[in-house]
Design a protein around this motif. Structure first.
Motif: not given
Length: 226
Positions: A1-16
């Motif tokens: 089974m392939a190793e699951i890679k961790e990725i940090p993903v940042y969530l931005f918004t351009g409007f409130l």
């Protein structure tokens, strides 16, 4: 089974009020982390658990959630969308693998959107755009994509309906272009590299509130991130 890679993903918004928390809720629901899909207007979202946040209907404090796709363990960072919190956002940029920029179809590219875009460019963060609220009247994906190309980057590409020729042209690679001309397609691995090197910026169109476009967006993590 392939190793699951961790990725940090940042969530931005351009409007409130672009729908950042709603998109988070939709992805957590899709991933099976939550069984009940919360809404900001009913004050029952998972990430806006602070009472003041729920009362105001906005994100004030940074949150972290996580969900698994087939290949990745995604560390999902949700931060306040207000321009006053730019300094907090900027501190996090140095540890990111990818950023998700949310644009409201109703409001288009705001001044804050352009500020965030400059920050992402400065720190060389691969960026995916989710155009939210496409369920609202008079929204047009073609017009919005034109605005994204004009105000952010001409290399914004509609990934709801992928145009391989457009991607090949933006690749800045004669080999990729020649291969496209020979085969009429581009491999997912090549697209991953182009995204990672900020040569193209995938744009997805949907409605987080109505769960429209969420399946395609969720599949993006496995198909096009690395």
């Amino acid at each position: 089974m392939a190793e699951i890679k961790e990725i940090p993903v940042y969530l931005f918004t351009g409007f409130l009020d672009a729908g950042k928390t709603t998109l988070s809720e939709a992805l957590l629901y899709k991933a099976g982390i939550i069984k009940n899909y919360g809404r900001v207007d009913t004050r029952d979202t998972l990430l806006d658990y602070d009472e003041f946040e729920r009362k105001r209907g906005i994100t004030i404090f940074s949150k972290q959630a996580a969900f698994d796709t087939t290949n990745y363990h995604v560390n999902w960072l949700d931060t306040p969308g207000h321009i006053d919190f730019c300094a907090e956002m900027e501190r996090t940029l140095q540890v990111l693998d990818y950023a998700i920029l949310i644009v409201s179809a109703a409001d288009g590219v705001s001044g804050h959107t352009k500020t965030l875009w400059r920050m992402l460019k400065q720190y060389n963060i691969p960026t995916i755009i989710f155009v939210n609220k496409m369920d609202q009247p008079d929204t047009d994906s073609t017009k919005i994509l034109e605005e994204l190309k004009e105000l952010l980057s001409e290399n914004c590409v509609n990934f709801n309906s992928i145009d391989y020729e457009e991607i090949a042209m933006f690749s800045q690679s004669e080999d990729i272009l020649e291969n496209y001309l020979e085969t009429g397609s581009i491999t997912d691995e090549t697209i991953k590299e182009l995204i990672c090197n900020r040569l193209i910026f995938p744009c997805y169109f949907g409605s987080a509130l109505k769960l429209q476009g969420i399946d395609e967006f969720f599949e993006m993590f496995d198909r096009f991130l690395q």
